[in-house]
Every structure is written in structure tokens, then in C-alpha cells.
Design a protein around this motif. Structure first.
Motif, short mmCIF file in Angstrom:
data_model
loop_
_atom_site.label_atom_id
_atom_site.label_comp_id
_atom_site.label_asym_id
_atom_site.label_seq_id
_atom_site.Cartn_x
_atom_site.Cartn_y
_atom_site.Cartn_z
N LEU A 49 0.83 -1.20 0.00
CA LEU A 49 0.00 0.00 0.00
C LEU A 49 0.87 1.26 0.00
CD1 LEU A 49 -2.55 -1.09 2.75
CD2 LEU A 49 -2.92 -1.08 0.27
N PRO A 50 0.49 2.25 -0.81
CA PRO A 50 1.27 3.50 -0.80
C PRO A 50 1.02 4.28 0.50
CG PRO A 50 -0.65 3.71 -2.23
CD PRO A 50 -0.62 2.29 -1.75
N PHE A 51 2.10 4.79 1.07
CA PHE A 51 1.94 5.53 2.32
C PHE A 51 2.56 6.92 2.27
CE2 PHE A 51 5.98 3.44 2.81
CZ PHE A 51 6.77 4.31 3.55
N VAL A 52 3.27 7.22 1.21
CA VAL A 52 3.90 8.53 1.05
C VAL A 52 3.16 9.27 -0.05
CG1 VAL A 52 6.04 9.75 0.48
CG2 VAL A 52 6.13 7.61 1.77
N GLN A 53 2.84 10.54 0.21
CA GLN A 53 2.17 11.35 -0.80
C GLN A 53 3.09 11.54 -2.00
OE1 GLN A 53 1.31 15.04 1.21
NE2 GLN A 53 -0.64 14.29 1.98
N SER A 54 2.48 11.64 -3.18
CA SER A 54 3.26 11.96 -4.37
C SER A 54 3.75 13.40 -4.24
CB SER A 54 2.38 11.81 -5.62
OG SER A 54 1.41 12.84 -5.64
N TRP A 55 4.69 13.77 -5.11
CA TRP A 55 5.18 15.15 -5.09
C TRP A 55 4.03 16.12 -5.35
CZ3 TRP A 55 9.51 17.03 -3.21
CH2 TRP A 55 10.59 16.18 -3.02
N GLY A 56 3.16 15.77 -6.26
CA GLY A 56 2.01 16.63 -6.58
C GLY A 56 1.07 16.79 -5.39
N GLN A 57 0.78 15.67 -4.71
CA GLN A 57 -0.09 15.73 -3.53
C GLN A 57 0.54 16.58 -2.43
OE1 GLN A 57 -0.20 11.45 -3.06
NE2 GLN A 57 -2.41 11.40 -3.45
N MET A 58 1.84 16.37 -2.21
CA MET A 58 2.54 17.11 -1.17
C MET A 58 2.54 18.60 -1.51
SD MET A 58 5.55 18.81 -0.14
CE MET A 58 6.81 18.38 -1.31
N PHE A 59 2.83 18.93 -2.75
CA PHE A 59 2.88 20.34 -3.15
C PHE A 59 1.51 21.00 -3.01
CE2 PHE A 59 3.06 23.84 -6.23
CZ PHE A 59 4.17 24.51 -5.75
N LYS A 60 0.46 20.30 -3.41
CA LYS A 60 -0.90 20.84 -3.29
C LYS A 60 -1.25 21.09 -1.83
CE LYS A 60 -5.74 19.78 -4.29
NZ LYS A 60 -6.67 18.78 -4.80
N LYS A 61 -0.95 20.12 -0.96
CA LYS A 61 -1.24 20.27 0.47
C LYS A 61 -0.48 21.45 1.05
CE LYS A 61 -0.97 17.74 4.87
NZ LYS A 61 -0.58 16.46 5.49
N ARG A 62 0.79 21.60 0.69
CA ARG A 62 1.61 22.69 1.22
C ARG A 62 1.11 24.05 0.73
NH1 ARG A 62 2.83 20.55 5.55
NH2 ARG A 62 2.73 18.38 4.99
N CYS A 63 0.63 24.12 -0.52
CA CYS A 63 0.08 25.38 -1.05
C CYS A 63 -1.21 25.75 -0.31
CB CYS A 63 -0.17 25.27 -2.55
SG CYS A 63 1.35 25.30 -3.52
N ILE A 64 -2.05 24.77 -0.04
CA ILE A 64 -3.28 25.04 0.72
C ILE A 64 -2.93 25.52 2.12
CG2 ILE A 64 -5.30 23.94 1.80
CD1 ILE A 64 -5.41 22.14 -0.78
#
Length: 159
Positions: free
Chosen positions: A124-139
Motif C-alpha cells: 500500500l502507498p503511504f507517502v504522498q506523491s510530489w504533486g499531492q505534497m505540493f498541493k497540500k503545502r500550497c493550501i
């Protein structure tokens, strides 16, 4: 001096995470996606009540310890009492902490460390993708614009 203080806030954030999980990543199950939490419950490694309780304890630490540290740094250490200066310092600390959390904690520590890979959940994936991480950080960047105002208001009120 502000860079050193921002670094200290990041060390405090890291310390809270490390204390929360101790020597077993399962203690930080609430940091993981729901699929991993469910798998851990199925494996008998934890239960929903424990996950919720540990999440509340950790999040309370984040929401109490980190703002208090910022108040003390800005108000006591830096001697700030005006809103604008307090706001800018709080915003700096919150934004540095936000991006530190994304790059250093999420991508580097969690993404590259064997500690965070829980046996039985390898598929199972447990680390956010770069895109997910970047979106979360921008929010969160936008949210911290308001959060900094709250911290600054408290600095002015208290100091």
C-alpha cells in the motif's frame, strides 16, 4: 536570528512527531492513509479507538506546544509587541514549518526511512506523491496567512 528560531520551531515539530511515534511507526497510524490504518486494524496491530486517541494527543501537542513556542519566541525572545512585526515573524515561522514538514519530514524522513515502512502494508502507498505534497503545502500556505494573524494578535494581547 529569525532563521535560527525558525529552525528551532522545525526541530520542535520533529521532536513532537518522534515522541508521538516512539520506536514503532504503528503509534503514528493516524499519519497514514485510511487504507493502511484499516490494514493495521485487520492485522490486529491497533484499533480505531487507539488511532483516534493517539491522534488527539499528538494534534493537541501540535496545536498547543508549537503556538506557545512561537508566542514565546516572538514576544519574549524577540521582544515584539506590534502586530505587523509579530505577524511577519509568525508567518515566517509557520511557512518555514509548513514546507519543512512537506520536504524534510514527509518526503525525506518518511519517504526514505525504513522506520516508516510497516510490515504487512508494503503493498500500500503511504507517502504522498510530489504533486499531492505540493498541493497540500500550497493550501496550508494560504491557511497560515490567517494563522499568523491569530498568533500575532495573541502576541500583541499578551506582550
Amino acid at each position: 536570528m529569525l532563521i535560527i528560531q525558525a529552525f528551532l520551531i522545525c526541530i520542535l515539530l520533529t521532536t513532537i512527531v518522534k515522541i508521538a511515534v516512539g520506536n514503532d511507526a504503528v503509534n503514528g497510524a493516524y499519519f497514514y492513509p485510511k487504507e493502511i490504518q484499516q490494514r493495521l486494524i485487520e492485522l490486529g496491530r491497533t484499533d480505531q479507538k487507539t488511532i483516534s486517541r493517539k491522534r488527539k494527543i499528538c494534534m493537541t501537542s501540535f496545536y498547543v506546544v508549537l503556538p506557545v513556542a512561537m508566542l514565546l519566541i516572538i514576544g519574549c525572545w524577540n521582544g515584539v509587541s506590534d502586530f505587523k512585526t509579530a505577524y511577519l515573524q509568525a508567518l515566517l515561522f509557520l511557512e518555514v514549518m509548513n514546507w519543512y514538514d512537506g520536504f524534510i519530514i514527509d518526503k525525506l524522513w518518511v519517504g526514505c526511512s525504513k522506520f516508516w515502512k510497516i510490515p504487512g502494508t508494503e503493498d500500500l502507498p503511504f507517502v504522498q506523491s510530489w504533486g499531492q505534497m505540493f498541493k497540500k503545502r500550497c493550501i496550508l500556505t494560504v491557511i497560515w496567512i490567517a494563522g499568523a494573524a491569530l498568533v500575532a494578535g495573541l502576541v500583541v494581547l499578551i506582550f
